[in-house]
Design a protein around this motif. Structure first.
Motif, PDB file in Angstrom:
ATOM      1  N   UNK A  53       0.885  -1.171  -0.007  1.00  0.00           N
ATOM      2  CA  UNK A  53       0.051  -0.142  -0.120  1.00  0.00           C
ATOM      3  C   UNK A  53       0.958   1.252  -0.148  1.00  0.00           C
ATOM      4  N   UNK A  54       1.882   1.193   0.899  1.00  0.00           N
ATOM      5  CA  UNK A  54       2.942   2.472   0.786  1.00  0.00           C
ATOM      6  C   UNK A  54       3.264   2.877  -0.402  1.00  0.00           C
ATOM      7  N   UNK A  55       3.563   1.670  -1.133  1.00  0.00           N
ATOM      8  CA  UNK A  55       4.246   1.811  -2.463  1.00  0.00           C
ATOM      9  C   UNK A  55       3.362   2.522  -3.325  1.00  0.00           C
ATOM     10  N   UNK A  56       2.015   2.346  -3.222  1.00  0.00           N
ATOM     11  CA  UNK A  56       1.093   3.129  -3.907  1.00  0.00           C
ATOM     12  C   UNK A  56       0.847   4.687  -3.487  1.00  0.00           C
ATOM     13  N   UNK A  57       0.949   4.750  -2.341  1.00  0.00           N
ATOM     14  CA  UNK A  57       0.774   6.015  -1.466  1.00  0.00           C
ATOM     15  C   UNK A  57       1.786   6.933  -1.714  1.00  0.00           C
ATOM     16  N   UNK A  58       3.119   6.498  -1.493  1.00  0.00           N
ATOM     17  CA  UNK A  58       4.141   7.348  -1.269  1.00  0.00           C
ATOM     18  C   UNK A  58       5.003   6.999  -2.471  1.00  0.00           C
ATOM     19  N   UNK A  59       5.194   7.727  -3.433  1.00  0.00           N
ATOM     20  CA  UNK A  59       6.022   7.647  -4.692  1.00  0.00           C
ATOM     21  C   UNK A  59       7.430   7.227  -4.714  1.00  0.00           C
ATOM     22  N   UNK A  60       8.108   7.747  -3.654  1.00  0.00           N
ATOM     23  CA  UNK A  60       9.402   7.486  -3.401  1.00  0.00           C
ATOM     24  C   UNK A  60       9.654   6.028  -3.054  1.00  0.00           C
ATOM     25  N   UNK A  61       8.716   5.227  -2.501  1.00  0.00           N
ATOM     26  CA  UNK A  61       8.759   3.912  -2.159  1.00  0.00           C
ATOM     27  C   UNK A  61       8.834   3.070  -3.340  1.00  0.00           C
ATOM     28  N   UNK A  62       9.795   2.616  -3.680  1.00  0.00           N
ATOM     29  CA  UNK A  62      10.264   1.923  -5.125  1.00  0.00           C
ATOM     30  C   UNK A  62      11.270   0.679  -4.858  1.00  0.00           C
ATOM     31  N   UNK A  63      10.807  -0.463  -4.171  1.00  0.00           N
ATOM     32  CA  UNK A  63      11.946  -1.476  -4.414  1.00  0.00           C
ATOM     33  C   UNK A  63      12.164  -2.102  -5.595  1.00  0.00           C
ATOM     34  N   UNK A  64      13.508  -2.528  -5.677  1.00  0.00           N
ATOM     35  CA  UNK A  64      13.796  -3.238  -6.991  1.00  0.00           C
ATOM     36  C   UNK A  64      12.720  -4.526  -7.207  1.00  0.00           C
ATOM     37  N   UNK A  65      12.653  -4.799  -8.633  1.00  0.00           N
ATOM     38  CA  UNK A  65      11.629  -5.771  -8.921  1.00  0.00           C
ATOM     39  C   UNK A  65      12.673  -6.890  -9.682  1.00  0.00           C
TER      40      UNK A  65
END
Length: 132
Positions: free
Chosen positions: A30-42
């Protein structure tokens, strides 16, 4: 079964990040969706891998939300005004969260000032209505 300990700089899976931060996996997604700087590697297949800086950022977000009482929008404003590095520094404990809330403090002061002005306008309106 023996638990394998990773190096502090090693990537973390979502389950390891969830356990380390003390939040559920769905909260991290959810935090990935809400906070744009949260971008773990995939990785291939969409598997998330969290870097040290990702964990620090998430720890800062968690601290602001859960310990300091910020709203999601409040944390978004801090991320926008002060940047992800600042929030990560909060997560590391390098920066006090109260210094991050200067925008909220300024907003509170402005709100008090506006309430005072509104009271003055209402008072002036009452005086004018009596004269007319």
């Amino acid at each position: 079964m023996t638990k394998i300990t990773k190096e502090p700089t090693a990537f973390r899976t979502i389950s390891e990040a969830s356990e380390e931060l003390g939040v559920a996996q769905h909260v991290l997604r959810h935090w990935e969706d809400v906070f744009s700087p949260v971008r773990p590697m995939r990785r291939a297949g969409g598997r998330r891998l969290y870097r040290v800086q990702d964990i620090e950022l998430l720890r800062g977000i968690k601290r602001l939300l859960h310990e300091e009482g910020y709203t999601t929008k409040g944390v978004q404003k801090i991320l926008k005004s002060d940047g992800a590095d600042h929030v990560a520094a909060i997560g590391r404990g390098d920066v006090a969260p109260s210094s991050a809330g200067t925008a909220d403090a300024n907003t509170s002061e402005l709100l008090k000032e506006l309430e005072g002005l509104l009271a003055d306008v209402k008072s002036a309106r009452n005086v004018i209505s009596k004269l007319v």
